[in-house]
Design a protein around this motif. Structure first.
Motif, PDB file in Angstrom:
ATOM      1  N   LYS A 300      26.415  40.370  12.995  1.00  0.00           N
ATOM      2  CA  LYS A 300      26.846  39.731  14.225  1.00  0.00           C
ATOM      3  C   LYS A 300      26.381  38.276  14.234  1.00  0.00           C
ATOM      4  O   LYS A 300      25.493  37.895  13.456  1.00  0.00           O
ATOM      5  CB  LYS A 300      26.249  40.456  15.437  1.00  0.00           C
ATOM      6  CG  LYS A 300      26.697  41.892  15.602  1.00  0.00           C
ATOM      7  CD  LYS A 300      26.025  42.503  16.843  1.00  0.00           C
ATOM      8  CE  LYS A 300      26.385  43.960  17.008  1.00  0.00           C
ATOM      9  NZ  LYS A 300      25.722  44.576  18.176  1.00  0.00           N
ATOM     10  N   ARG A 600      41.707  46.178   7.510  1.00  0.00           N
ATOM     11  CA  ARG A 600      40.865  45.200   8.205  1.00  0.00           C
ATOM     12  C   ARG A 600      39.989  45.884   9.252  1.00  0.00           C
ATOM     13  O   ARG A 600      40.258  47.015   9.664  1.00  0.00           O
ATOM     14  CB  ARG A 600      41.698  44.097   8.856  1.00  0.00           C
ATOM     15  CG  ARG A 600      42.444  44.471  10.108  1.00  0.00           C
ATOM     16  CD  ARG A 600      43.223  43.261  10.650  1.00  0.00           C
ATOM     17  NE  ARG A 600      43.820  43.527  11.946  1.00  0.00           N
ATOM     18  CZ  ARG A 600      44.976  44.155  12.136  1.00  0.00           C
ATOM     19  NH1 ARG A 600      45.649  44.600  11.081  1.00  0.00           N
ATOM     20  NH2 ARG A 600      45.442  44.350  13.355  1.00  0.00           N
ATOM     21  N   GLU A 602      38.038  44.873  13.002  1.00  0.00           N
ATOM     22  CA  GLU A 602      37.909  43.902  14.090  1.00  0.00           C
ATOM     23  C   GLU A 602      36.780  44.321  15.021  1.00  0.00           C
ATOM     24  O   GLU A 602      36.455  45.506  15.130  1.00  0.00           O
ATOM     25  CB  GLU A 602      39.209  43.832  14.908  1.00  0.00           C
ATOM     26  CG  GLU A 602      40.404  43.312  14.141  1.00  0.00           C
ATOM     27  CD  GLU A 602      41.665  43.302  14.998  1.00  0.00           C
ATOM     28  OE1 GLU A 602      41.591  43.758  16.159  1.00  0.00           O
ATOM     29  OE2 GLU A 602      42.715  42.843  14.509  1.00  0.00           O
ATOM     30  N   ASP A 603      36.180  43.323  15.708  1.00  0.00           N
ATOM     31  CA  ASP A 603      35.211  43.669  16.749  1.00  0.00           C
ATOM     32  C   ASP A 603      35.962  43.981  18.042  1.00  0.00           C
ATOM     33  O   ASP A 603      37.198  43.941  18.085  1.00  0.00           O
ATOM     34  CB  ASP A 603      34.166  42.571  16.928  1.00  0.00           C
ATOM     35  CG  ASP A 603      34.739  41.274  17.511  1.00  0.00           C
ATOM     36  OD1 ASP A 603      35.901  41.278  17.979  1.00  0.00           O
ATOM     37  OD2 ASP A 603      34.025  40.256  17.516  1.00  0.00           O
ATOM     38  N   ASN A 605      36.487  42.369  20.577  1.00  0.00           N
ATOM     39  CA  ASN A 605      37.263  41.256  21.129  1.00  0.00           C
ATOM     40  C   ASN A 605      38.460  40.881  20.258  1.00  0.00           C
ATOM     41  O   ASN A 605      39.177  39.932  20.564  1.00  0.00           O
ATOM     42  CB  ASN A 605      36.353  40.031  21.313  1.00  0.00           C
ATOM     43  CG  ASN A 605      35.220  40.301  22.275  1.00  0.00           C
ATOM     44  OD1 ASN A 605      35.433  40.874  23.342  1.00  0.00           O
ATOM     45  ND2 ASN A 605      34.007  39.897  21.905  1.00  0.00           N
ATOM     46  N   GLY A 606      38.648  41.611  19.161  1.00  0.00           N
ATOM     47  CA  GLY A 606      39.784  41.333  18.285  1.00  0.00           C
ATOM     48  C   GLY A 606      39.492  40.357  17.167  1.00  0.00           C
ATOM     49  O   GLY A 606      40.400  39.998  16.411  1.00  0.00           O
ATOM     50  N   THR A 607      38.254  39.910  17.042  1.00  0.00           N
ATOM     51  CA  THR A 607      37.890  39.005  15.953  1.00  0.00           C
ATOM     52  C   THR A 607      37.866  39.768  14.633  1.00  0.00           C
ATOM     53  O   THR A 607      37.235  40.830  14.525  1.00  0.00           O
ATOM     54  CB  THR A 607      36.508  38.382  16.206  1.00  0.00           C
ATOM     55  OG1 THR A 607      36.522  37.698  17.457  1.00  0.00           O
ATOM     56  CG2 THR A 607      36.139  37.405  15.101  1.00  0.00           C
ATOM     57  N   VAL A 608      38.548  39.255  13.631  1.00  0.00           N
ATOM     58  CA  VAL A 608      38.628  39.932  12.334  1.00  0.00           C
ATOM     59  C   VAL A 608      37.310  39.760  11.589  1.00  0.00           C
ATOM     60  O   VAL A 608      36.845  38.644  11.349  1.00  0.00           O
ATOM     61  CB  VAL A 608      39.792  39.380  11.491  1.00  0.00           C
ATOM     62  CG1 VAL A 608      39.811  40.031  10.109  1.00  0.00           C
ATOM     63  CG2 VAL A 608      41.122  39.621  12.200  1.00  0.00           C
ATOM     64  N   LEU A 609      36.696  40.880  11.224  1.00  0.00           N
ATOM     65  CA  LEU A 609      35.423  40.869  10.517  1.00  0.00           C
ATOM     66  C   LEU A 609      35.579  41.161   9.032  1.00  0.00           C
ATOM     67  O   LEU A 609      34.725  40.803   8.233  1.00  0.00           O
ATOM     68  CB  LEU A 609      34.475  41.913  11.130  1.00  0.00           C
ATOM     69  CG  LEU A 609      34.250  41.826  12.642  1.00  0.00           C
ATOM     70  CD1 LEU A 609      33.391  43.003  13.105  1.00  0.00           C
ATOM     71  CD2 LEU A 609      33.589  40.505  13.021  1.00  0.00           C
TER      72      LEU A 609
END
Length: 774
Positions: A300, A600, A602-603, A605-609
């Motif tokens: 994170k 993929r 995502e977190d 919030n939709g952020t690609v990790l």
């Protein structure tokens, strides 16, 4: 004159009461204000900060999403919660909640003054005073208190303060959304999305009016209004909600009457780790996610590790939920019948050592002792409870109540744990994986017959002897090194490799499965189609074992492969996962693509990790790959896999029942290979069409658990029917786009695959006998 002082005294006395009234009135207001201030300052317990109010923390389950957008399952500890947006809530659901729990929701600012006064005046007999916002505040930020009126009053002040703050911070729609996402509907259904999937098997937007009303009614008390345990009471509560919806003009009286008459129809399926679709794949993926989260590169922003059970990650997988469903159905349909035949052949009068064949009593006892020490019961008693070996072994001899697996459903019974271990050893196991060769995307993964009772994954964990499914690797090596055509002929005679030639200690003279040699000249295509061992032995002698092992390793197989001649007949142990990846190279014009399961992450919030990057490598030429494919087409045209196409006579009724679904009637090009190991311990079928490669293995947990003969024990009977049933279902679903076309032929082929032309090119020519070296 005497009466005037008396009147003055009376007036002064009345004035005193007036002063007391106003004093108490304003004092009460000041007291309420003071209590509000004290509550907001945290005098009655910690209050949430502005930052916490802005982003209230709730435990969110990690969601596993299929390639076609369906939720396969979730990872969670206590809270199985996946949030939805307000747009994801049907209007009827929102109306049902507002009409029942807070009619003036859109008019107040967190506290309903009219409802509060009514609750105080009638001591709660005509309804409570908690608004939806207060209920949200209670669930988000306040803890349950003991049954103490003072503590409850103080908690109520805290709820009022937090409710007012929430109303200032969020819109009404956001509050409604938070409420539905936080509420616990029972059975690990935390939030409306889990609840709608658990009770009705659908997404919230798909809920009908009566279903929305039932879920809204559960919000009063989900334990009391439980549709599984108390359907009649829950239906009455649902009808109360419908009356409230009519009262508030969300539905008409006619709609209310017709909907109230409907029974509650559930499609109940609790979302657990051991049930549902793709259970074995989900367990594999759980370990994948743990490894990903433990990688220091995946952290994170604050440096902490992601928690796959609490942080609401979204994992997008390559599994297609439709193909997964078809695969699981195919496994169940065939294995149920195959198991019935296995039970039939292993009754006490037919096999006194059932389910084992060929073991002495000492060997059986040793097998059972190993199983006891590998059991979950042993582990818990030994390491969690610290019991002695004698105590543990004694517990395995005591009868106990248990629920066991049967193909007719779970059964409650009483038996000793030792007997249950032997009971489960009767069951045949299976592993199946289906993959797109061009992308490496795994579309279906079935690791066994029932994850709850058989948790060992036969796709990724269970390595078993590959048998004749190994032979295409030998043929491909010969085609690559010697440029051999599928039409070239070799004699079906015994072929021996002397001791020491390739590191083998003893001479190696393999026999055909029939134990006979025809002496005929057979084309390579005929030899592979009929799995002729002598010709495979001839080929590995021509090229040597080492080039074969090098090819196999380049095809992604990591299991140990000794460079000895006997590998030609499939003595090494491989997993279904490895075999599907290797075979896919043939269908993908010689390019190996490592199997991909996750595209993929995502977190919340939709952020690609994480995004997958395909791992590929060129292993063989297009020409060699295509030639090998054409060889394997012969298996389904005239060899051990021909039952996929042709009708044939079946005189044995039981045998016909086992291979139900046959003839499958496929007419499109199919390349494949069956495999059967010694004593029928393992049955394989690897089947390919241009854009889908699927591998199936069937066998017992122990190699001594097998059919007595080849009639049932061969790969064509044990494993091939699963492939056939699965592919029929896939082809029936045209949206999947599974290919029925030919495999793509490379340009400028130099290896002859048309045997009619090959025969012409091999016609006799005039030779000078003096030039021939005999």
């Amino acid at each position: 004159m005497r009466n005037k002082p008396v009147k003055k005294k009376e007036t002064q006395g009345f004035g005193k009461y007036i002063k007391w009234f106003w004093g108490l009135f304003f004092g009460g207001i000041l007291l309420v204000v003071l209590v509000f201030l004290l509550a907001s300052w945290g005098a009655f317990g910690t209050m949430p900060t502005f930052e916490v109010l802005e982003n209230p923390q709730t435990n969110l389950a990690t969601e596993i999403i299929s390639a076609d957008g369906k939720t396969l399952g979730k990872y969670y500890l206590d809270d199985n919660r996946t949030p939805v947006s307000f747009d994801g809530l049907p209007d009827d659901l929102v109306h049902a909640l507002v009409a029942t729990e807070d009619e003036r929701f859109y008019k107040h600012s967190g506290i309903d003054a009219r409802g509060t006064l009514r609750a105080v005046a009638f001591l709660g007999r005509k309804g409570g005073a908690s608004t939806i916002t207060q209920q949200l505040a209670k669930q988000l930020f306040t803890e349950q208190v003991a049954n103490n009126i003072v503590a409850r009053i103080l908690q109520k002040f805290k709820e009022w303060v937090i409710a007012i703050r929430l109303e200032r911070q969020y819109t009404k729609n956001e509050i409604i959304t938070m409420y539905f996402n936080i509420y616990d509907f029972g059975y690990n259904a935390d939030g409306i999305r889990s609840a709608s999937r658990t009770y009705f098997g659908k997404e919230p937007q798909e809920l009908k009016i009566e279903e929305s009303a039932m879920l809204a009614g559960m919000c009063q008390n989900s334990s009391l209004f439980n549709p599984v345990r108390r359907p009649e009471l829950t239906q009455k509560r649902r009808n109360v909600v419908l009356r409230q919806m009519e009262k508030n003009e969300y539905i008409t009286g006619q709609e209310r009457d017709s909907l109230s008459a409907l029974p509650i129809k559930l499609n109940f399926s609790a979302e657990t780790h051991k049930q549902g679709l793709a259970t074995y794949f989900r367990m594999y993926l759980q370990n994948f996610m743990k490894d990903w989260a433990n990688d220091p590169e995946n952290r994170k922003p604050d440096g902490e590790k992601y928690n796959i059970y609490l942080d609401g990650l979204k994992v997008y997988t390559t599994i297609d939920s439709r193909m997964q469903q078809y695969a699981e159905e195919a496994v169940s349909e065939h294995m149920k019948k195959l198991q019935a035949e296995f039970f039939h052949q292993n009754t006490p009068d037919r096999n006194k050592t059932a389910p084992f064949i060929g073991l002495s009593q000492e060997e059986i006892d040793a097998t059972m002792r190993r199983a006891v020490r590998q059991s979950e019961r042993w582990r818990k008693m030994k390491y969690d409870l610290g019991k002695s070996d004698e105590e543990i072994l004694g517990s395995f001899e005591k009868k106990t109540e248990m629920t066991v697996f049967t193909w007719e459903g779970e059964k409650d019974t009483v038996m000793t744990p030792l007997d249950s271990i032997r009971y489960y050893k009767f069951f045949l196991r299976t592993g199946m994986m289906s993959m797109e060769p061009q992308t490496g995307h795994v579309r279906a993964w079935v690791g066994g017959i029932n994850y709850k009772h058989f948790q060992y994954d036969q796709v990724k964990q269970g390595a078993r002897q590959s048998g004749s499914t190994f032979k295409p690797f030998v043929y491909a090596t010969a085609i690559d090194q010697l440029r051999m055509s599928p039409c070239e002929k070799l004699p079906d005679v015994q072929h021996c490799i002397e001791a020491g030639k390739y590191g083998n200690i003893n001479p190696w003279c393999p026999k055909n499965s029939s134990g006979k040699y025809t002496g005929k000249m057979l084309t390579l295509k005929e030899a592979l189609a009929n799995s002729v061992n002598t010709i495979t032995a001839t080929l590995i002698d021509k090229v040597g074992p080492e080039p074969v092992t090098q090819l196999v390793r380049s095809l992604g197989i990591e299991s140990d492969i000794p460079a000895v001649p006997s590998i030609a007949l499939g003595t090494p142990d491989f997993t279904v996962y490895e075999m599907v990846g290797a075979y896919s190279t043939f269908a993908n014009q010689g390019v190996y693509v490592k199997p991909v399961m996750v595209t993929r992450i995502e977190d919340k919030n939709g952020t690609v990790l994480f995004e997958s990057v395909p791992e590929t490598r060129d292993v063989m030429s297009e020409e060699v790959a295509y030639t090998t494919v054409k060889l394997m087409e012969g298996v389904t045209e005239s060899g051990s896999g021909a039952r996929l196409r042709h009708k044939w006579a079946v005189n044995n009724t039981l045998y016909k029942e086992v291979i139900t679904g046959y003839p499958y009637g496929f007419t499109n090009p199919i390349a494949g290979k069956t495999g059967t190991t010694q004593n029928q311990s393992d049955g394989w079928f690897m089947g390919m069409v241009p854009n889908l490669v699927t591998g199936v293995w069937v066998g017992g947990e122990d190699r001594a658990t097998h059919f007595a003969g080849l009639n049932y024990g061969q790969g064509a009977t044990m494993a091939l029917p699963i492939w056939g049933l699965y592919m029929k279902k896939c082809y029936a679903d045209e949206e999947l786009g599974v290919s029925e076309e030919d495999f793509r032929e490379p340009e400028n082929m130099t290896i002859e695959i048309d045997c009619s032309r090959f025969e012409e090119s091999q016609a006799p020519v005039d030779l000078n006998i003096d030039e021939i070296d005999f």
